[in-house]
Design a protein around this motif. Structure first.
Motif, PDB file in Angstrom:
ATOM      1  N   SER A 165       0.810  -1.224   0.000  1.00 31.74           N
ATOM      2  CA  SER A 165       0.000   0.000   0.000  1.00 31.74           C
ATOM      3  C   SER A 165       0.843   1.273   0.000  1.00 31.74           C
ATOM      4  CB  SER A 165      -0.934   0.009   1.221  1.00 31.74           C
ATOM      5  OG  SER A 165      -0.185  -0.043   2.419  1.00 31.74           O
ATOM      6  N   SER A 166       2.166   1.133  -0.196  1.00 34.01           N
ATOM      7  CA  SER A 166       3.039   2.303  -0.196  1.00 34.01           C
ATOM      8  C   SER A 166       3.142   2.903  -1.597  1.00 34.01           C
ATOM      9  CB  SER A 166       4.437   1.920   0.295  1.00 34.01           C
ATOM     10  OG  SER A 166       5.322   3.011   0.154  1.00 34.01           O
ATOM     11  N   LEU A 167       2.933   4.218  -1.681  1.00 34.36           N
ATOM     12  CA  LEU A 167       3.056   4.918  -2.965  1.00 34.36           C
ATOM     13  C   LEU A 167       4.487   4.874  -3.510  1.00 34.36           C
ATOM     14  CD1 LEU A 167       0.851   8.096  -2.350  1.00 34.36           C
ATOM     15  CD2 LEU A 167       0.434   6.296  -4.040  1.00 34.36           C
ATOM     16  N   LEU A 192      -3.398   0.070  -3.816  1.00 31.33           N
ATOM     17  CA  LEU A 192      -3.278   1.510  -4.035  1.00 31.33           C
ATOM     18  C   LEU A 192      -4.560   2.140  -4.583  1.00 31.33           C
ATOM     19  CD1 LEU A 192       0.337   1.827  -5.519  1.00 31.33           C
ATOM     20  CD2 LEU A 192      -0.420   2.233  -3.172  1.00 31.33           C
ATOM     21  N   TYR A 193      -5.248   1.434  -5.474  1.00 31.20           N
ATOM     22  CA  TYR A 193      -6.437   2.024  -6.100  1.00 31.20           C
ATOM     23  C   TYR A 193      -7.565   2.211  -5.086  1.00 31.20           C
ATOM     24  CZ  TYR A 193      -9.667   3.186  -9.846  1.00 31.20           C
ATOM     25  OH  TYR A 193     -10.546   3.855 -10.669  1.00 31.20           O
ATOM     26  N   GLU A 194      -7.609   1.324  -4.122  1.00 32.54           N
ATOM     27  CA  GLU A 194      -8.619   1.455  -3.063  1.00 32.54           C
ATOM     28  C   GLU A 194      -8.294   2.627  -2.141  1.00 32.54           C
ATOM     29  OE1 GLU A 194     -10.425  -1.149   0.692  1.00 32.54           O
ATOM     30  OE2 GLU A 194      -9.081  -2.097  -0.766  1.00 32.54           O
ATOM     31  N   LYS A 195      -7.005   2.858  -1.915  1.00 36.81           N
ATOM     32  CA  LYS A 195      -6.580   3.875  -0.953  1.00 36.81           C
ATOM     33  C   LYS A 195      -6.386   5.252  -1.590  1.00 36.81           C
ATOM     34  CE  LYS A 195      -3.343   4.166   2.939  1.00 36.81           C
ATOM     35  NZ  LYS A 195      -2.190   3.500   3.613  1.00 36.81           N
ATOM     36  N   TYR A 196      -5.893   5.280  -2.869  1.00 38.92           N
ATOM     37  CA  TYR A 196      -5.594   6.560  -3.534  1.00 38.92           C
ATOM     38  C   TYR A 196      -6.220   6.609  -4.939  1.00 38.92           C
ATOM     39  CZ  TYR A 196      -1.886   6.342   0.017  1.00 38.92           C
ATOM     40  OH  TYR A 196      -1.184   6.216   1.191  1.00 38.92           O
ATOM     41  N   GLN A 198      -7.692   8.846  -6.577  1.00 40.63           N
ATOM     42  CA  GLN A 198      -7.564  10.109  -7.303  1.00 40.63           C
ATOM     43  C   GLN A 198      -6.132  10.392  -7.760  1.00 40.63           C
ATOM     44  OE1 GLN A 198     -10.371  11.626  -8.076  1.00 40.63           O
ATOM     45  NE2 GLN A 198     -11.383  10.013  -6.878  1.00 40.63           N
ATOM     46  N   ASN A 199      -5.194   9.599  -7.297  1.00 36.15           N
ATOM     47  CA  ASN A 199      -3.794   9.809  -7.673  1.00 36.15           C
ATOM     48  C   ASN A 199      -3.590   9.418  -9.142  1.00 36.15           C
ATOM     49  OD1 ASN A 199      -0.875   8.764  -8.030  1.00 36.15           O
ATOM     50  ND2 ASN A 199      -0.785   9.938  -6.117  1.00 36.15           N
ATOM     51  N   VAL A 202      -1.501   6.280  -9.798  1.00 40.04           N
ATOM     52  CA  VAL A 202      -2.262   5.089  -9.410  1.00 40.04           C
ATOM     53  C   VAL A 202      -3.303   4.771 -10.487  1.00 40.04           C
ATOM     54  CG1 VAL A 202      -3.890   4.144  -7.724  1.00 40.04           C
ATOM     55  CG2 VAL A 202      -1.883   5.422  -6.940  1.00 40.04           C
ATOM     56  N   GLN A 203      -3.943   5.807 -11.011  1.00 43.03           N
ATOM     57  CA  GLN A 203      -4.923   5.611 -12.090  1.00 43.03           C
ATOM     58  C   GLN A 203      -4.254   5.021 -13.339  1.00 43.03           C
ATOM     59  OE1 GLN A 203      -6.932   9.314 -12.834  1.00 43.03           O
ATOM     60  NE2 GLN A 203      -7.801   9.445 -10.769  1.00 43.03           N
TER      61      GLN A 203
END
Length: 354
Positions: A165-167, A192-196, A198-199, A202-203
């Motif tokens: 889960s680390s960017l 990552l998609y669940e947590k961020y 809008q990034n 990540v998108q």
């Protein structure tokens, strides 16, 4: 009297010797410059002539015919101490260092033209002996580099798995091939998609993963059905039952043209073993496309194109962002590898078709 006669005879001898040197010196020098090159090149049936060219100027010294068995003989005069190429064409040649007066014998194979057997030219023999030794060093370096590269990739994989889960993981993904590490990319995307959501990075990862899943190793290769040079449509699915390398290229693509020589080698080696190359061009001109096929000796491949350049339907279907690009599929159309290097392809085919 004896002394006078002796001096007189000595003068006559000097005059005769001087005359001899003046008369024959040019012929002697000419003999020293004469070179005879005889040889045989296996597997070069597509070539009718061979030429000797200076490396620095590119000037052709002489051209000679190749017989059906690849034998040739060249007689010429050369400048002392110069570098030459014995050329079948601009990409296929043998390097020579000629001093003049040599009788050179050559035995080579077109499939491995850069490591010929040569005798009769001491500097050329030394050059190739050194080349072979350097190649052994390079092989050792490649082996070490391959081991270190794998260690690096494994470290990155373990880092991602421990911290999914680390960017920060997004900075290291370029070191991993998404197709070979689909499980890790999927786990990272899920976290990552669940947590961020809008990034932007990540998108992008999320979209890349969705696109890749349709072309994942083990998935069915999307159908291609495009016309050949005679405007007859040939479907990829028509080759079912064969192992197929789908090769995406273009006549204007210099790296593609450079790799064509390797593709010819692979095709010739496995053409009688249930293997085919399905060549898809991103060209715009049929004439340019056809000329490149002929110039690169690709006539035995299956060739198709819609001549729409980067707007070709295949660029979207196969997510092509750069060429050369290839996809290797099994006899049922399942994807075995993508962007596979020629050495790895040869290894896989040896194992599969053995």
């Amino acid at each position: 009297m004896v002394i006078k006669n002796h001096l007189k005879m000595k003068k006559i001898f000097i005059i005769i010797l001087t005359f001899f040197l003046m008369f024959f010196s040019k012929e002697i020098l000419s003999q020293e410059k004469k070179v005879i090159i005889k040889g045989k090149i296996e597997n070069c049936e597509d070539y009718k002539n061979i030429s000797l060219k200076e490396i620095i100027t590119g000037d052709e010294i002489i051209s000679a015919p190749l017989n059906k068995r690849g034998k040739f003989k060249i007689k010429t005069e050369i400048e002392n101490g110069n570098f030459y190429r014995l050329c079948l064409d601009e990409d296929n040649y043998i390097l020579l260092i000629l001093l003049g007066g040599e009788k050179v014998k050559i035995k080579a194979d077109f499939m491995n033209l850069f490591i010929p057997e040569i005798s009769g030219s001491e500097p050329t023999e030394l050059m190739y002996k050194t080349f072979r030794k350097i190649e052994k060093f390079n092989a050792k370096l490649d082996s070490v580099a391959y081991t270190i590269e794998n260690e690096k990739k494994e470290f990155i994989r373990q880092t991602i798995l421990k911290n999914p889960s680390s960017l920060s993981n997004l900075f290291f993904l370029d070191n991993l091939d998404i197709n070979s590490n689909l499980e890790i990319f999927t786990k990272l995307d899920s976290s990552l998609y669940e947590k961020y959501p809008q990034n932007l990075l990540v998108q992008r990862l999320h979209e890349d993963l969705k696109n890749t899943e349709s072309l994942a190793i083990g998935s069915q290769a999307p159908e291609i059905k495009l016309p050949n040079l005679e405007n007859k449509e040939i479907a990829l699915s028509s080759l079912q039952g064969k192992y197929v390398l789908i090769d995406f290229w273009a006549a204007w693509c210099a790296p593609c043209r450079k790799k064509n020589k390797d593709l010819v080698y692979i095709h010739n080696k496995f053409k009688n073993s249930n293997f085919q190359i399905y060549s898809v061009s991103l060209d715009q001109s049929k004439e340019t496309w056809g000329k490149a096929i002929k110039d690169d000796n690709l006539e035995d491949f299956i060739h198709v194109s819609d001549l729409k350049y980067w707007q070709s339907i295949v660029t979207e279907t196969y997510k092509i962002e750069a060429i050369p690009f290839n996809v290797f599929i099994d006899k049922n159309g399942k994807i075995l590898a993508k962007n596979i290097e020629i050495e790895e392809l040869e290894k896989m085919l040896n194992e599969i078709l053995d």
